[in-house]
Design a protein around this motif. Sequence first.
Motif: not given
Length: 116
Positions: A80-109
């Motif tokens: 078992x490998x960790x793909x994503x442990x925390x949902x990323x937040x956009x530092x500019x808006x301080x809101x959860x960022x769907x595109x960042x989450x997808x890109x980080x998870x895809x990169x790890x996969x």
Amino acid sequence: MEREVEPAMGKIVKLVLDTAEFHPLHKAWVKLAEKLAKEYGVELEIKKEDYMYAIEHGQTDDLGMAALPQLFAELEDGTIKLVLGQYPFDPKTTKPDEAMAYNEAKKRIEEILSDP
């Protein structure tokens, strides 16, 4: 003399989302996991509040406790490998960022898939 061939470690057989329905980003995590599972053609298992699983395989704090949700990849050898442990937040808006989450998870996969 025949040589035993070890299975490729990098082959993902399923994604596992360990989540908590009360979490404010629960739906975003499920959407992300479903999108990735479909894209990679693998099964998606959704665990509900399986803290022992997250502690054993995921990110933990200084006391060894895990926060949920976390997304994992299960390989064909059972690893078992960790793909994503925390949902990323956009530092500019301080809101959860769907595109960042997808890109980080895809990169790890992709890292997991290319691991020899």
